[in-house]
Design an enzyme around this catalytic site. Structure first.
Site, PDB file in Angstrom:
ATOM      1  N   ASN A  59     -45.126-109.968  25.806  1.00 17.28           N
ATOM      2  CA  ASN A  59     -45.055-109.210  24.692  1.00 17.28           C
ATOM      3  C   ASN A  59     -45.362-109.092  23.101  1.00 17.28           C
ATOM      4  OD1 ASN A  59     -42.869-108.577  21.873  1.00 17.28           O
ATOM      5  ND2 ASN A  59     -42.037-110.970  22.558  1.00 17.28           N
ATOM      6  N   TRP A  60     -45.963-108.131  23.060  1.00 19.52           N
ATOM      7  CA  TRP A  60     -46.591-107.945  21.590  1.00 19.52           C
ATOM      8  C   TRP A  60     -45.957-107.744  21.133  1.00 19.52           C
ATOM      9  CZ3 TRP A  60     -50.194-103.100  23.363  1.00 19.52           C
ATOM     10  CH2 TRP A  60     -51.296-103.275  24.648  1.00 19.52           C
ATOM     11  N   LYS A  61     -44.759-107.810  20.362  1.00 18.97           N
ATOM     12  CA  LYS A  61     -45.081-108.025  19.045  1.00 18.97           C
ATOM     13  C   LYS A  61     -44.336-107.213  18.201  1.00 18.97           C
ATOM     14  CE  LYS A  61     -44.480-112.859  20.425  1.00 18.97           C
ATOM     15  NZ  LYS A  61     -43.670-114.470  19.599  1.00 18.97           N
ATOM     16  N   GLY A 119     -46.770-114.273  25.000  1.00 19.17           N
ATOM     17  CA  GLY A 119     -46.947-113.594  23.759  1.00 19.17           C
ATOM     18  C   GLY A 119     -48.214-113.250  22.893  1.00 19.17           C
ATOM     19  N   GLY A 120     -48.118-114.749  21.654  1.00 16.92           N
ATOM     20  CA  GLY A 120     -49.759-114.367  21.403  1.00 16.92           C
ATOM     21  C   GLY A 120     -50.987-114.070  22.743  1.00 16.92           C
TER      22      GLY A 120
HETATM   23  C1  PEP Z   1     -42.564-115.444  23.282  1.00 12.31           C
HETATM   24  O1  PEP Z   1     -43.019-114.529  22.584  1.00 12.31           O
HETATM   25  O2  PEP Z   1     -42.293-114.396  24.373  1.00 12.31           O
HETATM   26  C2  PEP Z   1     -43.992-115.755  23.579  1.00 12.31           C
HETATM   27  C3  PEP Z   1     -43.397-117.131  24.474  1.00 12.31           C
HETATM   28  O3  PEP Z   1     -44.426-116.326  22.433  1.00 12.31           O
HETATM   29  P1  PEP Z   1     -45.843-117.178  22.377  1.00 12.31           P
HETATM   30  O4  PEP Z   1     -46.065-117.124  24.319  1.00 12.31           O
HETATM   31  O5  PEP Z   1     -46.617-117.059  21.574  1.00 12.31           O
HETATM   32  O6  PEP Z   1     -45.660-118.580  22.670  1.00 12.31           O
END
Ligand code: PEP
Length: 253
Positions: free
Chosen positions: A11-13, A236-237
């Site tokens: 998930n690149w947000k 995410g990150g």
């Molecule tokens: C997400 O945005 O779904 C997520 C799990 O973020 P992160 O991996 O950065 O915690």
């Protein structure tokens, strides 16, 4: 036990301009060219979907969106329909991410409408559930998940849910560097599977993929994936950098 194919999703947000997204996708496709072990999906911002879809065509990387609106079309300024996502090359859509619940008024009711819209256009819904830190501390984790699953999947038939993917994302673990332990993740995934069994029967419970999300990194993916009810990860990150994400995808190598 059912043979559930793992999915590693990124998930690149709200990160990356079009050229940046295209470049990252290009690098990723190269780095995981030999992957046949897991399904892979990336969800760039809307603006990059079409150009990234050209880059990933013919590779093992599928395209997803981070959100959709439930109406098929109309005067809904700023919104994007499921048919638009399909025409932009998407086969998946993330629904009910905690950031959307927290900042954009997403509720279990809107999640439910979005799942229905996605299914109608054959988009695979990746439905996010999870408790906040406060809810965990007050022992409300299970009741929060009960409600999110019951309301989110309300009035959906078994036949609608064949492709359903659930992402368990404890809010306290998202972007915080705090990962749930593999034991905590397994406990909740098993519980979610039992909820699906209770509501939709054994077959769906055995086949539904349940991803874990929350600070997944190359150094914790293996341990999480060893858990019998963890069928992949929503990242995410660590999905923003092609090399880091490729190490998560290639966790078995
Ligand atoms: C997400 O945005 O779904 C997520 C799990 O973020 P992160 O991996 O950065 O915690």
């Amino acid at each position: 036990m059912e043979n559930r194919r793992p999915l590693i999703a990124g998930n690149w947000k709200m990160f990356k301009t079009c050229p940046e997204a295209v470049e990252t996708a290009r690098q990723l496709v190269k780095l995981i060219a030999d992957n046949t072990a897991v399904d892979v999906m990336i969800a760039p911002p809307f603006t990059s979907l079409m150009p990234v879809s050209d880059v990933v065509k013919g590779s093992c990387v599928a395209l997803g969106a981070q959100n959709l609106f439930w109406e098929p079309e109309g005067a809904y300024t700023g919104e994007i329909s499921s048919a638009m996502l399909v025409s932009g090359g998407c086969s998946y859509v993330i629904i009910g991410h905690s950031e959307r619940r927290q900042y954009f008024g997403e509720t279990d009711i809107t999640v439910n409408k979005k799942i229905k819209a996605a299914i109608k256009d054959n988009l695979i819904p990746v439905v996010c559930v999870g408790e906040s830190e406060k809810e965990r501390e007050s022992n409300d984790t299970f009741s929060v998940l009960d409600k999110q699953v019951a309301k989110g999947l309300e009035n959906l038939a078994l036949s609608d849910l064949e492709t359903l993917i659930i992402a368990y994302e404890p809010v306290w673990a998202i972007g915080t560097g705090k990962t749930a332990t593999s034991k905590q993740a397994q406990e909740i995934h098993q519980y979610l599977r039992s909820l699906i069994e209770k509501n939709f029967g054994n077959n769906l419970a055995n086949s539904v993929r349940i991803l874990y999300g929350g600070s997944v990194k190359p150094d914790n993916i293996k341990e999480l994936m060893l858990m019998p009810d963890v069928d992949g990860a929503l990242v995410g990150g660590a999905s923003l950098n092609a090399e880091t994400f490729s190490k998560i995808v290639n966790f078995q190598i």
